[in-house]
Design a protein around this motif. Structure first.
Motif, PDB file in Angstrom:
ATOM      1  N   TYR A  75       0.846  -1.259   0.043  1.00 52.17           N
ATOM      2  CA  TYR A  75       0.081  -0.062   0.019  1.00 52.17           C
ATOM      3  C   TYR A  75       0.862   1.197  -0.094  1.00 52.17           C
ATOM      4  O   TYR A  75       0.274   2.387   0.101  1.00 52.17           O
ATOM      5  CB  TYR A  75      -0.884  -0.012   1.321  1.00 52.17           C
ATOM      6  N   LYS A 236     -16.014  -0.824   5.411  1.00 58.01           N
ATOM      7  CA  LYS A 236     -14.992  -0.575   6.358  1.00 58.01           C
ATOM      8  C   LYS A 236     -14.378   0.621   5.684  1.00 58.01           C
ATOM      9  O   LYS A 236     -14.252   0.628   4.577  1.00 58.01           O
ATOM     10  CB  LYS A 236     -14.353  -1.764   6.576  1.00 58.01           C
ATOM     11  N   LEU A 245      -8.493   4.406   2.712  1.00 59.04           N
ATOM     12  CA  LEU A 245      -8.812   3.271   2.123  1.00 59.04           C
ATOM     13  C   LEU A 245     -10.314   2.672   2.355  1.00 59.04           C
ATOM     14  O   LEU A 245     -10.590   2.428   3.476  1.00 59.04           O
ATOM     15  CB  LEU A 245      -7.675   2.056   2.566  1.00 59.04           C
ATOM     16  N   ASP A 247     -13.134  -0.583   1.880  1.00 57.56           N
ATOM     17  CA  ASP A 247     -13.500  -1.790   1.573  1.00 57.56           C
ATOM     18  C   ASP A 247     -14.954  -1.836   1.838  1.00 57.56           C
ATOM     19  O   ASP A 247     -15.600  -1.816   2.691  1.00 57.56           O
ATOM     20  CB  ASP A 247     -12.980  -2.963   2.395  1.00 57.56           C
ATOM     21  N   SER A 265     -19.386  -1.208  -9.873  1.00 54.05           N
ATOM     22  CA  SER A 265     -17.977  -0.891  -9.179  1.00 54.05           C
ATOM     23  C   SER A 265     -17.297   0.235  -9.547  1.00 54.05           C
ATOM     24  O   SER A 265     -16.553   1.077  -8.816  1.00 54.05           O
ATOM     25  CB  SER A 265     -17.081  -2.257  -9.275  1.00 54.05           C
ATOM     26  N   GLU A 269     -16.082   3.716  -7.430  1.00 57.21           N
ATOM     27  CA  GLU A 269     -14.744   4.316  -7.434  1.00 57.21           C
ATOM     28  C   GLU A 269     -14.552   5.739  -7.827  1.00 57.21           C
ATOM     29  O   GLU A 269     -13.990   6.506  -7.290  1.00 57.21           O
ATOM     30  CB  GLU A 269     -13.908   3.174  -8.195  1.00 57.21           C
ATOM     31  N   SER A 280      -8.222   4.921  -3.136  1.00 54.63           N
ATOM     32  CA  SER A 280      -8.184   3.581  -3.013  1.00 54.63           C
ATOM     33  C   SER A 280      -9.503   2.812  -2.313  1.00 54.63           C
ATOM     34  O   SER A 280      -9.763   3.035  -1.259  1.00 54.63           O
ATOM     35  CB  SER A 280      -7.148   3.072  -2.129  1.00 54.63           C
ATOM     36  N   VAL A 281     -10.165   2.427  -3.429  1.00 56.66           N
ATOM     37  CA  VAL A 281     -11.655   1.778  -2.982  1.00 56.66           C
ATOM     38  C   VAL A 281     -11.781   0.117  -3.381  1.00 56.66           C
ATOM     39  O   VAL A 281     -11.667   0.086  -4.680  1.00 56.66           O
ATOM     40  CB  VAL A 281     -12.690   2.464  -3.678  1.00 56.66           C
ATOM     41  N   HIS A 282     -11.834  -0.789  -2.461  1.00 58.05           N
ATOM     42  CA  HIS A 282     -12.112  -2.125  -3.003  1.00 58.05           C
ATOM     43  C   HIS A 282     -13.417  -2.533  -2.836  1.00 58.05           C
ATOM     44  O   HIS A 282     -14.284  -2.348  -1.903  1.00 58.05           O
ATOM     45  CB  HIS A 282     -11.379  -2.972  -1.993  1.00 58.05           C
ATOM     46  N   HIS A 284     -16.623  -5.192  -3.330  1.00 64.56           N
ATOM     47  CA  HIS A 284     -17.011  -6.486  -3.651  1.00 64.56           C
ATOM     48  C   HIS A 284     -18.643  -6.635  -3.942  1.00 64.56           C
ATOM     49  O   HIS A 284     -19.374  -6.016  -3.018  1.00 64.56           O
ATOM     50  CB  HIS A 284     -16.646  -7.349  -2.626  1.00 64.56           C
TER      51      HIS A 284
END
Length: 303
Positions: A75, A236, A245, A247, A265, A269, A280-282, A284
């Motif tokens: 990271y 989170k 960051l 999630d 998605s 972002e 920074s975006v994850h 799911h």
């Protein structure tokens, strides 16, 4: 990513401005404080010495945080800023305690000399200089969205207030209230310790992945209103230096194709980047199951 590194390099200018100002002011305050017998001004001078160390720590942290990701730091090295601030908080606390001990001893030293009026001039001049440094760093930190530099700007403002308090104590002594000078020095020592605690708390909160609950709710609200998102199963966030960051698990129509789900998605972002400046975006994606949200807890996670 290159834009982030460029912004960090700009942040170094603010750290250098602070260091230059503190070098000049600490020398002037300590010289005038000892020369004109002002405990408040001496305490303020030591306060600026700790600020030099704190600003240097911020500068070192900014330098290290510019290192690109490697095998051990996928990271990046952005948390170096936070670690540097944590180290600075310990140094500031040590000096603050030392100032308090010195002031406590002075209360039992018997008759004390009245500080010279020129020491008040030095204190007032220092306050004016630090207000200028505060405004410069605040504007720069806001423009590049750098939390470390913004913290340094707040420290600049507190230093201006400390110098103002020292001037009040010195002038009070000139007016026949000699006890006001050590009382002002006591206030300086307490403010140093208070600032150290605030930096320590915010640094440890970030290093232990703490995150502002109100800000998380704001991010959740934005994502929930993204076209195609049926619900949020979990979200989170954590701070990584000056970066955030995220999630998030979103639920979408189960009949959507992989390409269509991926588009959602991408939209999330883009929204996080343009509206909240989060790079920074994850995301799911899971199929939406009607009625499942009723089983979710108040925090948005499934029970």
């Amino acid at each position: 990513m290159q834009d982030q590194y460029s912004e960090i390099r700009q942040g170094e200018k603010g750290a250098w401005v602070s260091i230059g100002a503190y070098l000049v002011l600490s020398a002037a305050k300590l010289g005038a404080g000892y020369g004109f017998n002002s405990e408040a001004l001496v305490a303020d001078g030591f306060n600026n010495l700790t600020d030099i160390i704190a600003s240097a720590a911020v500068l070192i942290g900014l330098r290290i945080s510019q290192k690109p990701p490697d095998n051990d730091h996928a990271y990046g090295h952005f948390r170096a800023e936070t670690i540097a601030a944590l180290v600075a908080s310990f140094i500031m606390a040590m000096v603050g305690v030392q100032v308090l001990i010195t002031v406590a001893r002075s209360f039992f030293a018997g008759e004390r000399e009245v500080p010279g009026v020129l020491s008040a001039v030095v204190a007032i001049g220092s306050a004016v200089v630090m207000v200028g440094v505060y405004l410069y760093n605040k504007r720069l930190a806001t423009r590049i969205n750098n939390q470390a530099l913004m913290a340094a700007a707040k420290d600049n403002l507190s230093d201006a207030l400390v110098s103002t308090g020292a001037a009040i104590g010195i002038i009070g002594s000139q007016l026949g209230l000699p006890w006001l000078d050590p009382v002002a020095a006591l206030a300086v020592g307490l403010l140093i310790c208070k600032t150290a605690w605030e930096i320590f708390y915010s640094s440890t909160h970030a290093l232990t992945d703490g995150f502002d609950d109100k800000k998380l709710k704001t991010l959740r609200y934005s994502i929930e209103r993204t076209k195609g998102v049926k619900s949020i199963k979990d979200i989170k966030a954590r701070v990584h230096g000056s970066n955030v960051l995220i999630d998030v698990i979103v639920q979408v129509d189960s009949r959507l194709s992989v390409v269509e789900s991926h588009r959602i998605s991408d939209e999330i972002e883009r929204l996080m980047e343009h509206k909240h400046n989060i790079m920074s975006v994850h995301v799911h994606v899971e199929p939406y199951m009607p009625g499942a949200e009723e089983e979710a807890g108040k925090d948005g996670t499934l029970s």
